[in-house]
Scaffold this motif. Structure first.
Motif, PDB file in Angstrom:
ATOM      1  N   SER A   1       0.793  -1.231   0.000  1.00 32.57           N
ATOM      2  CA  SER A   1       0.000   0.000   0.000  1.00 32.57           C
ATOM      3  C   SER A   1       0.829   1.286   0.000  1.00 32.57           C
ATOM      4  CB  SER A   1      -1.017   0.041   1.138  1.00 32.57           C
ATOM      5  OG  SER A   1      -0.552   0.773   2.246  1.00 32.57           O
ATOM      6  N   LEU A   2       0.203   2.324  -0.513  1.00 33.74           N
ATOM      7  CA  LEU A   2       0.722   3.689  -0.518  1.00 33.74           C
ATOM      8  C   LEU A   2      -0.348   4.608   0.057  1.00 33.74           C
ATOM      9  CD1 LEU A   2       2.460   3.639  -3.998  1.00 33.74           C
ATOM     10  CD2 LEU A   2       3.600   4.227  -1.874  1.00 33.74           C
ATOM     11  N   LEU A   3      -0.062   5.902   0.077  1.00 32.70           N
ATOM     12  CA  LEU A   3      -0.949   6.852   0.740  1.00 32.70           C
ATOM     13  C   LEU A   3      -2.326   6.918   0.090  1.00 32.70           C
ATOM     14  CD1 LEU A   3      -1.088   9.036   2.962  1.00 32.70           C
ATOM     15  CD2 LEU A   3      -0.448  10.686   1.220  1.00 32.70           C
ATOM     16  N   ASP A   4      -2.368   7.185  -1.213  1.00 33.02           N
ATOM     17  CA  ASP A   4      -3.637   7.280  -1.930  1.00 33.02           C
ATOM     18  C   ASP A   4      -3.378   7.050  -3.411  1.00 33.02           C
ATOM     19  OD1 ASP A   4      -2.410   9.621  -2.744  1.00 33.02           O
ATOM     20  OD2 ASP A   4      -3.717  10.939  -1.589  1.00 33.02           O
ATOM     21  N   GLU A   5      -4.441   7.097  -4.208  1.00 28.99           N
ATOM     22  CA  GLU A   5      -4.325   6.789  -5.631  1.00 28.99           C
ATOM     23  C   GLU A   5      -3.418   7.780  -6.356  1.00 28.99           C
ATOM     24  OE1 GLU A   5      -7.399   6.341  -9.413  1.00 28.99           O
ATOM     25  OE2 GLU A   5      -7.940   5.508  -7.466  1.00 28.99           O
ATOM     26  N   GLY A   6      -3.547   9.072  -6.014  1.00 26.06           N
ATOM     27  CA  GLY A   6      -2.708  10.079  -6.652  1.00 26.06           C
ATOM     28  C   GLY A   6      -1.234   9.851  -6.381  1.00 26.06           C
ATOM     29  N   THR A   7      -0.900   9.526  -5.125  1.00 33.97           N
ATOM     30  CA  THR A   7       0.484   9.246  -4.770  1.00 33.97           C
ATOM     31  C   THR A   7       1.009   8.038  -5.519  1.00 33.97           C
ATOM     32  OG1 THR A   7       0.116  10.142  -2.553  1.00 33.97           O
ATOM     33  CG2 THR A   7       2.050   8.738  -2.852  1.00 33.97           C
ATOM     34  N   ALA A   8       0.194   6.994  -5.613  1.00 29.00           N
ATOM     35  CA  ALA A   8       0.607   5.783  -6.316  1.00 29.00           C
ATOM     36  C   ALA A   8       0.864   6.068  -7.796  1.00 29.00           C
ATOM     37  CB  ALA A   8      -0.450   4.696  -6.151  1.00 29.00           C
TER      38      ALA A   8
ATOM     39  N   ASN B   1      -7.138   2.829  -5.529  1.00 28.64           N
ATOM     40  CA  ASN B   1      -7.582   3.024  -4.163  1.00 28.64           C
ATOM     41  C   ASN B   1      -8.239   1.750  -3.659  1.00 28.64           C
ATOM     42  OD1 ASN B   1      -8.502   4.163  -1.770  1.00 28.64           O
ATOM     43  ND2 ASN B   1      -9.182   6.044  -2.754  1.00 28.64           N
ATOM     44  N   THR B   2      -8.091   1.445  -2.366  1.00 29.36           N
ATOM     45  CA  THR B   2      -8.765   0.279  -1.797  1.00 29.36           C
ATOM     46  C   THR B   2      -9.951   0.670  -0.918  1.00 29.36           C
ATOM     47  OG1 THR B   2      -7.263   0.226   0.105  1.00 29.36           O
ATOM     48  CG2 THR B   2      -6.641  -1.060  -1.819  1.00 29.36           C
ATOM     49  N   GLN B   3     -10.374   1.927  -0.985  1.00 26.42           N
ATOM     50  CA  GLN B   3     -11.499   2.388  -0.163  1.00 26.42           C
ATOM     51  C   GLN B   3     -12.768   1.591  -0.449  1.00 26.42           C
ATOM     52  OE1 GLN B   3     -14.294   4.524  -1.429  1.00 26.42           O
ATOM     53  NE2 GLN B   3     -15.237   4.494   0.592  1.00 26.42           N
TER      54      GLN B   3
ATOM     55  N   MET C   1     -16.282   6.539   4.264  1.00 26.98           N
ATOM     56  CA  MET C   1     -15.814   7.866   3.894  1.00 26.98           C
ATOM     57  C   MET C   1     -15.860   8.788   5.102  1.00 26.98           C
ATOM     58  SD  MET C   1     -17.242   8.630   0.084  1.00 26.98           S
ATOM     59  CE  MET C   1     -18.939   8.276   0.477  1.00 26.98           C
ATOM     60  N   GLY C   2     -14.859   9.673   5.214  1.00 28.08           N
ATOM     61  CA  GLY C   2     -14.840  10.666   6.275  1.00 28.08           C
ATOM     62  C   GLY C   2     -14.749  12.051   5.676  1.00 28.08           C
ATOM     63  N   TYR C   3     -14.487  13.024   6.531  1.00 19.44           N
ATOM     64  CA  TYR C   3     -14.396  14.405   6.051  1.00 19.44           C
ATOM     65  C   TYR C   3     -13.009  14.735   5.512  1.00 19.44           C
ATOM     66  CZ  TYR C   3     -18.990  16.104   7.277  1.00 19.44           C
ATOM     67  OH  TYR C   3     -20.336  16.339   7.306  1.00 19.44           O
ATOM     68  N   ASP C   4     -12.044  13.871   5.749  1.00 18.46           N
ATOM     69  CA  ASP C   4     -10.716  14.139   5.193  1.00 18.46           C
ATOM     70  C   ASP C   4      -9.896  12.852   5.296  1.00 18.46           C
ATOM     71  OD1 ASP C   4     -10.165  13.842   7.848  1.00 18.46           O
ATOM     72  OD2 ASP C   4      -9.186  15.777   8.124  1.00 18.46           O
ATOM     73  N   GLY C   5      -8.664  12.922   4.834  1.00 21.58           N
ATOM     74  CA  GLY C   5      -7.753  11.796   5.002  1.00 21.58           C
ATOM     75  C   GLY C   5      -7.778  10.835   3.834  1.00 21.58           C
ATOM     76  N   PRO C   6      -6.632  10.225   3.548  1.00 27.79           N
ATOM     77  CA  PRO C   6      -6.522   9.281   2.429  1.00 27.79           C
ATOM     78  C   PRO C   6      -6.949   7.874   2.834  1.00 27.79           C
ATOM     79  CG  PRO C   6      -4.404   9.543   3.467  1.00 27.79           C
ATOM     80  CD  PRO C   6      -5.364  10.432   4.225  1.00 27.79           C
ATOM     81  N   HIS C   7      -6.971   6.997   1.887  1.00 23.17           N
ATOM     82  CA  HIS C   7      -7.205   5.580   2.119  1.00 23.17           C
ATOM     83  C   HIS C   7      -6.066   4.805   1.450  1.00 23.17           C
ATOM     84  CE1 HIS C   7     -11.155   7.480   2.441  1.00 23.17           C
ATOM     85  NE2 HIS C   7     -11.485   6.518   3.259  1.00 23.17           N
ATOM     86  N   ALA C   8      -5.778   3.627   1.948  1.00 20.47           N
ATOM     87  CA  ALA C   8      -4.643   2.865   1.444  1.00 20.47           C
ATOM     88  C   ALA C   8      -4.766   2.612  -0.061  1.00 20.47           C
ATOM     89  CB  ALA C   8      -4.528   1.536   2.188  1.00 20.47           C
ATOM     90  N   ALA C   9      -3.722   2.968  -0.784  1.00 23.98           N
ATOM     91  CA  ALA C   9      -3.680   2.699  -2.211  1.00 23.98           C
ATOM     92  C   ALA C   9      -2.943   1.396  -2.469  1.00 23.98           C
ATOM     93  CB  ALA C   9      -2.988   3.853  -2.937  1.00 23.98           C
TER      94      ALA C   9
END
Length: 294
Positions: free
Chosen positions: A142-149, A269-271, A277-285
């Motif tokens: 995993s990575l931070l989020d889809e954009g980072t990956a 993304n693995t969300q 879903m929350g108001y902020d924060g990434p999900h494991a990519a």
């Protein structure tokens, strides 16, 4: 709102040094006070001169009540646009036995052999699922989020293409205009440091040149379309460039895996697999690739 009575006995049990320990440590260092230590350690030009304007410390129950008050101001809306984040159902058995089980996140748990083994097994399961659904042999944990990956894939392609290249760098990266906008923004930021030129357009009209080192596609696309990219990918690779596909991992349980139609890297993304879903924060990519990039 009813006034909450502070409950403060926890302060005396906080893990930390007492006044006697503090004086012994200061004496050993060779200073008289913490302020003196800071003044001798932190340069004047970066140290704040005035006192910090901080509110009075809250007891734990006071803090929790203040957080509830702030959270109560949130407004809940339906998400209709998507863009890679969707409403999910987290099975109660997972919620109760993992997310709400303090044995997974209390202070000393990570050092116990059982949880270390469990985490290794969980990571292996994660990587196995990603490799299976993407059709590629290698997957990370995993990575931070889809954009980072996607940005990591772009950087990897760029470095691989220019590592042994002498003369002018190959620095053009083609991006479909159906890629999620948040991913494109991360790509633009990462590209600045490497002087990478990002070209965005309709994937059917993107042209691979001698300056192109990679292409990014979205699968399914931002508008939900499921395109057959196989011929386009074959042409890109024949021209000597690499292909990364940002894919909805859950959709790959039904769609043909990008690894089977030529993608060099698949990210996403693995969300969708049950993270609310929350108001902020990434999900494991996730990030999967071919053996060539091992």
């Amino acid at each position: 709102m009813k006034k909450v009575t502070p409950f403060r006995p926890f302060e005396s049990r906080h893990l930390g040094i007492n006044d006697k320990d503090l004086q012994e440590m200061l004496q050993e260092i060779g200073v008289e006070t913490l302020d003196q230590l800071i003044y001798e350690t932190i340069p004047d030009d970066i140290r704040v001169d005035e006192d910090l304007q901080l509110p009075e410390a809250l007891a734990e129950n006071e803090y929790l009540e203040s957080v509830r008050t702030i959270a109560a101001k949130n407004k809940l809306y339906k998400s209709y646009i998507g863009l890679g984040y969707y409403g999910t159902i987290t099975p109660t058995v997972i919620l109760r036995n993992i997310f709400q089980n303090p044995g997974w996140y209390t202070q000393y748990t990570p050092y116990q052999a059982e949880i270390s083994q469990g985490r290794l097994e969980a990571l292996l399961n994660f990587q196995t699922v990603v490799a299976d659904l993407t059709g590629l042999p290698l997957a990370n944990a995993s990575l931070l989020d889809e954009g980072t990956a996607a940005a990591e894939a772009m950087a990897m392609f760029y470095n691989a293409k220019n590592k042994r290249k002498k003369g002018e760098h190959i620095n053009e990266f083609l991006v479909s205009n159906k890629v999620f906008p948040q991913t494109i923004e991360v790509l633009k930021t990462r590209a600045k440091a490497h002087d990478i030129q990002i070209t965005i357009g309709d994937w059917t009209e993107l042209k691979v040149t001698d300056k192109t080192f990679g292409v990014l596609l979205q699968y399914p696309a931002m508008d939900g379309g499921v395109e057959d990219y196989s011929d386009f990918v074959a042409n890109v690779k024949e021209a000597g460039a690499h292909v990364v596909v940002a894919a909805d991992l859950l959709s790959l349980t039904l769609l043909k895996p990008p690894g089977e139609w030529g993608a060099d890297v698949v990210v996403g993304n693995t969300q969708r697999f049950g993270v609310p879903m929350g108001y902020d924060g990434p999900h494991a990519a996730y990030f999967a690739t071919i053996e060539d990039f091992k």
